[in-house]
Design an enzyme around this catalytic site. Structure first.
Site, mmCIF file in Angstrom:
data_model
loop_
_atom_site.group_PDB
_atom_site.id
_atom_site.type_symbol
_atom_site.label_atom_id
_atom_site.label_comp_id
_atom_site.label_asym_id
_atom_site.label_seq_id
_atom_site.Cartn_x
_atom_site.Cartn_y
_atom_site.Cartn_z
ATOM 1 C CB CYS A 240 -0.913 -0.008 1.218
ATOM 2 S SG CYS A 240 -1.940 -1.496 1.375
ATOM 3 C CB ALA A 241 3.703 1.811 -2.278
ATOM 4 C CB ALA A 242 0.113 5.889 -3.001
ATOM 5 C CG ASP A 311 1.646 2.256 6.005
ATOM 6 O OD1 ASP A 311 1.397 2.109 7.213
ATOM 7 O OD2 ASP A 311 1.760 3.370 5.462
ATOM 8 C CB CYS A 364 -0.274 6.575 10.855
ATOM 9 S SG CYS A 364 -1.645 6.820 9.724
#
Length: 413
Positions: A240-242, A311, A364
Site C-alpha cells: 500500500c505504497a502511495a 501499511d 499510523c
C-alpha cells in the site's frame, strides 16, 4: 489579517463543512486559485486550522454566549472571531470589524458576542480548566472514551493537547552524490537518532523538493522500515505504497533490493509514480496498480517476496495534528470496519511471503483494535507465523507522530 483572507477563511470552512473534502486539499486549492504568497497562505492556514482543531471548545463558548442556536454562517463567523480573540491573540478591532462585515443580517449578534469576548476574555478563559476534558481539548466524546479506556485520563489529555499544536515539518534527505545543500540558508536542524532527517525551522528552498533532494515525512515512519530488515537483492513488496515515503526509505536502506510498489487507486498510483520519479527512485522500483483484496493480476498470483511492507488503511489517530479532519470524520463503528479490512489484507498478503520471510504490518493509528488486536488475531489463526518484533510511537512520550509496526516471520516447513 486582511479582510479578503478572513472572507476566504469563511468560504473554505463552509466548503469543508458541506463537501466532506479534506481541509489540506481545500487550502491548497484556495491558495492556488488566489495565488497567495507564502505569508498569506500561512495566515489562512493558521486561522482555518485553529477553528477546526478547537471546534468543540468554540461551540461550547458559543452556546454560553448566544441564547438561540445560530445559523451555519453565523456559527462559522463566531468560531473564527472567538478563536482569533481568545486563542490566537488577534488584533481586537480588526477581528471584530472584519468579521462583522461578513455577517450579513447577523451583524448585530456577531458584534455583540465578539465585543463581549474582548471584555470578558480573562473570565472566559478562567472557566476552561473546569470544563470536561473532551470539551476543553476538543475531542469527540466517543473518541475520548476510547482514549480513556486505553491510555488513562492523564495521557489522553497529553495526546489531545499534542493534537492541538501545529505540526513541525520534517524532511527525509535524499541527496544525489556530490550535492551538499546549504543548510544555513535552509534553516533546518538535525533530528537526534534519525540521521536521514532534518527538521525545518523556516522556509525550505523549493529546489530541495522539486529536485527530489528531500521528502516531507515524520521520523515515526522509519520504524516500519527498520523492522523490515531488508537485505541486498531481497525481493520486496510495498503493498500500500502511495504516496511513496516508505518506498523511498526502503530504497535508501537497501539500494540493491528488487522492489515492487503497489496501490489500489489509479490516482494514488499516479502520485506514487510521480513522487518516485522526482526522488530518482523510479528506475529501481517497479510500480503497479493492485487492490490486494480483489482479483490479482496474473503476474502477482504466484509471486512470493522475501519482505512485505503492509501499511494498511487506518483511522489515522496517530497523526491528528497533521490530518486535522480526522476527529470530525471518524465514527464509532469505523474502528471495527477498519479491523476487518486490515485483517483481510494481512491474511491475503501472508500468502505471498516466502518461507523465512518477514511481513511488517504497520499503521499510523494509536488504537489497540487496529494494532495489537489485528496482530493477535492473525497469529491465532496462523501458527506458522511468529512475532519477531513490535513497536509503537506515542506522540506525548516520543515527540513524533503516532505509529505502530509489527514484524511477522513465516517459519519454513
Amino acid at each position: 489579517m486582511a479582510f479578503a483572507l478572513r472572507r476566504s477563511s469563511s468560504l473554505l470552512l463552509r466548503d469543508w463543512e458541506q463537501s466532506g473534502s479534506f481541509a489540506a486539499d481545500l487550502l491548497e486549492q484556495t491558495s492556488s486559485r488566489l495565488r497567495l504568497d507564502p505569508r498569506d497562505r500561512a495566515a489562512l492556514q493558521r486561522l482555518v486550522y485553529a477553528v477546526i482543531r478547537h471546534q468543540r471548545l468554540l461551540d461550547h463558548l458559543i452556546s454560553t454566549l448566544v441564547r438561540d442556536r445560530p445559523d451555519a454562517l453565523t456559527r462559522r463567523l463566531l468560531r473564527m472571531g472567538l478563536v482569533e480573540l481568545l486563542l490566537l491573540d488577534g488584533a481586537p478591532h480588526a477581528v471584530v470589524s472584519e468579521t462583522v462585515a461578513l455577517a450579513g443580517r447577523a451583524k448585530g449578534l456577531v458584534n455583540a458576542v465578539l465585543r463581549r469576548a474582548i471584555r470578558e476574555a480573562d473570565p472566559i478563559r478562567s472557566t476552561w480548566p473546569e470544563l470536561p476534558a473532551d470539551v476543553r481539548w476538543s475531542v469527540p466524546a466517543f473518541l475520548w472514551k476510547r482514549w480513556i479506556a486505553q491510555f488513562g485520563p492523564d495521557d489522553s489529555s497529553k495526546l489531545a493537547q499534542w493534537n492541538l499544536q501545529p505540526a513541525p515539518v520534517y524532511l527525509r534527505l535524499h541527496l544525489p552524490a556530490g550535492v551538499t545543500p546549504d543548510f544555513g540558508s535552509a534553516q533546518v536542524c538535525p533530528v537526534p537518532g534519525f540521521p536521514s532527517y532534518v527538521r525545518a525551522e523556516g522556509p525550505i528552498p523549493r529546489q530541495w523538493l522539486e529536485e527530489g533532494w528531500a521528502y516531507a515525512q515524520d521520523p515515526s515512519t522509519q520504524g516500519a522500515v527498520n523492522h523490515l530488515s531488508v537485505f541486498p537483492e531481497a525481493t520486496v513488496l510495498d503493498a500500500c505504497a502511495a504516496p511513496g515515503g516508505k518506498t523511498l526509505a526502503i530504497v535508501q536502506s537497501a539500494p540493491d533490493a528488487r522492489i515492487l510498489a503497489t496501490d489500489q487507486s489509479a490516482d494514488r498510483v499516479v502520485q506514487l509514480r510521480e513522487n518516485l520519479r522526482r526522488l530518482r527512485c523510479d528506475s529501481v522500483v517497479k510500480i503497479a496498480q493492485q487492490d490486494w483484496l480483489e482479483t490479482l493480476s496474473p503476474s502477482l498470483e504466484s509471486a512470493r517476496f522475501d519482505r512485505i511492507l503492509l501499511d494498511v488503511p487506518c483511522s489515522n489517530t496517530g497523526v491528528i495534528r497533521r490530518r486535522i479532519d480526522v476527529p470530525w470524520r471518524l465514527k464509532p463503528e469505523d474502528f471495527g470496519k477498519l479491523k476487518v479490512t486490515q485483517l483481510s489484507l494481512l491474511e491475503r498478503l501472508a500468502g505471498h511471503l516466502a518461507p523465512n520471510g518477514l511481513l511488517v504490518y504497520s499503521t499510523c493509528s494509536l488504537d489497540r483494535e487496529e494494532n495489537e488486536e489485528v496482530v493477535e488475531a492473525f497469529l491465532g489463526r496462523h501458527p506458522d507465523f511468529r512475532l519477531v518484533s513490535q513497536s509503537s510511537v506515542k506522540p506525548w512520550i516520543d515527540g513524533f507522530d503516532g505509529a505502530f509496526s509489527a514484524a511477522l516471520e513465516k517459519r519454513s516447513r
